[in-house]
Motif scaffolding. Sequence first.
Motif, PDB file in Angstrom:
ATOM      1  N   SER A   1       0.818  -1.265   0.026  1.00 59.51           N
ATOM      2  CA  SER A   1      -0.038   0.027  -0.085  1.00 59.51           C
ATOM      3  C   SER A   1       0.815   1.318  -0.032  1.00 59.51           C
ATOM      4  O   SER A   1       0.585   2.311  -0.519  1.00 59.51           O
ATOM      5  CB  SER A   1      -0.991  -0.064   1.060  1.00 59.51           C
ATOM      6  N   LYS A   2       2.103   1.251   0.572  1.00 58.39           N
ATOM      7  CA  LYS A   2       3.070   2.259   0.585  1.00 58.39           C
ATOM      8  C   LYS A   2       3.744   2.512  -0.785  1.00 58.39           C
ATOM      9  O   LYS A   2       4.222   3.625  -0.905  1.00 58.39           O
ATOM     10  CB  LYS A   2       3.896   2.062   1.661  1.00 58.39           C
ATOM     11  N   ILE A   3       3.406   1.627  -1.592  1.00 58.39           N
ATOM     12  CA  ILE A   3       4.437   1.626  -2.894  1.00 58.39           C
ATOM     13  C   ILE A   3       3.333   1.769  -4.054  1.00 58.39           C
ATOM     14  O   ILE A   3       3.656   1.588  -5.105  1.00 58.39           O
ATOM     15  CB  ILE A   3       5.341   0.729  -3.396  1.00 58.39           C
ATOM     16  N   GLU A   4       2.190   1.412  -3.963  1.00 59.82           N
ATOM     17  CA  GLU A   4       1.126   1.423  -4.921  1.00 59.82           C
ATOM     18  C   GLU A   4       1.013   2.469  -6.171  1.00 59.82           C
ATOM     19  O   GLU A   4       0.432   2.222  -7.067  1.00 59.82           O
ATOM     20  CB  GLU A   4      -0.300   1.227  -4.233  1.00 59.82           C
ATOM     21  N   HIS A   5       1.432   3.758  -5.622  1.00 57.02           N
ATOM     22  CA  HIS A   5       1.454   4.815  -6.511  1.00 57.02           C
ATOM     23  C   HIS A   5       2.812   4.747  -7.704  1.00 57.02           C
ATOM     24  O   HIS A   5       2.730   5.402  -8.472  1.00 57.02           O
ATOM     25  CB  HIS A   5       1.577   6.159  -5.811  1.00 57.02           C
ATOM     26  N   LEU A   6       3.788   3.724  -7.128  1.00 59.99           N
ATOM     27  CA  LEU A   6       4.826   3.587  -8.095  1.00 59.99           C
ATOM     28  C   LEU A   6       4.676   2.899  -9.195  1.00 59.99           C
ATOM     29  O   LEU A   6       3.710   2.063  -9.129  1.00 59.99           O
ATOM     30  CB  LEU A   6       6.016   2.880  -7.266  1.00 59.99           C
ATOM     31  N   ASN A   7       5.247   3.096 -10.317  1.00 64.89           N
ATOM     32  CA  ASN A   7       5.290   2.511 -11.507  1.00 64.89           C
ATOM     33  C   ASN A   7       5.144   0.775 -11.153  1.00 64.89           C
ATOM     34  O   ASN A   7       6.358   0.374 -10.874  1.00 64.89           O
ATOM     35  CB  ASN A   7       6.229   2.801 -12.791  1.00 64.89           C
ATOM     36  N   LYS A   8       4.307   0.025 -11.535  1.00 67.13           N
ATOM     37  CA  LYS A   8       4.123  -1.268 -11.234  1.00 67.13           C
ATOM     38  C   LYS A   8       5.345  -2.013 -12.276  1.00 67.13           C
ATOM     39  O   LYS A   8       5.807  -2.891 -11.421  1.00 67.13           O
ATOM     40  CB  LYS A   8       2.735  -1.942 -11.658  1.00 67.13           C
ATOM     41  N   ASP A   9       5.495  -1.664 -13.299  1.00 67.07           N
ATOM     42  CA  ASP A   9       6.532  -2.249 -14.452  1.00 67.07           C
ATOM     43  C   ASP A   9       7.772  -2.119 -13.640  1.00 67.07           C
ATOM     44  O   ASP A   9       8.705  -3.030 -13.589  1.00 67.07           O
ATOM     45  CB  ASP A   9       6.518  -1.981 -15.772  1.00 67.07           C
ATOM     46  N   GLU A  10       8.055  -0.998 -13.227  1.00 72.48           N
ATOM     47  CA  GLU A  10       9.620  -0.637 -12.579  1.00 72.48           C
ATOM     48  C   GLU A  10       9.816  -1.407 -11.435  1.00 72.48           C
ATOM     49  O   GLU A  10      10.960  -1.793 -11.227  1.00 72.48           O
ATOM     50  CB  GLU A  10       9.886   0.893 -12.427  1.00 72.48           C
ATOM     51  N   VAL A  11       8.484  -1.397 -10.621  1.00 76.05           N
ATOM     52  CA  VAL A  11       8.894  -2.208  -9.243  1.00 76.05           C
ATOM     53  C   VAL A  11       8.925  -3.749  -9.716  1.00 76.05           C
ATOM     54  O   VAL A  11       9.964  -4.093  -8.995  1.00 76.05           O
ATOM     55  CB  VAL A  11       7.433  -2.159  -8.499  1.00 76.05           C
ATOM     56  N   LYS A  12       8.407  -4.232 -10.484  1.00 72.72           N
ATOM     57  CA  LYS A  12       8.667  -5.772 -10.891  1.00 72.72           C
ATOM     58  C   LYS A  12       9.812  -5.948 -11.356  1.00 72.72           C
ATOM     59  O   LYS A  12      10.508  -6.858 -10.984  1.00 72.72           O
ATOM     60  CB  LYS A  12       7.527  -5.936 -12.016  1.00 72.72           C
TER      61      LYS A  12
END
Length: 148
Positions: free
Chosen positions: A114-125
């Motif tokens: 929930s604390k990183i949900e605003h980050l780009n999902k592809d970049e996180v992956k």
Amino acid sequence: MKRVNKILCISFLLTGCSIQHSSIDALKEYSNKFGKCQSYLHENKNVPPENKWFESLSKEERLNLLSYLFQFNNESCMSNETVLLQNAFSADGNEELLELFVSDSSAMISIAESKIEHLNKDEVKEFRKSYNLPFDLVTVAKKLDLLK
């Protein structure tokens, strides 16, 4: 000899090509893997590989992402053994023990997500793929100057 092979093949087909672990066997495997994962956690003090996207994040975002990866990597390290253990406990009727191993880790990952949900999902992956072993969160955060 051919008859023995046929019997073995038939027995594997009937059991779904899997061997059911007893709770004790599954618990031993879980314990062994837990020890290995804990070793990674305590020994891995390496910072993530260089990543321009990660470096572009604010200090708080980087710390939140590392916190999420800390939870995710620890759970991933144990995932196969956890499933085997849960299946064995269920098959053996050990529901009380099963509840002990259905831990709060999923809830902790949800909080971290929930604390990183605003980050780009592809970049996180992609970042997660490049930094996928358990690690010493406090040491890594200190090395990256993310803790006060």
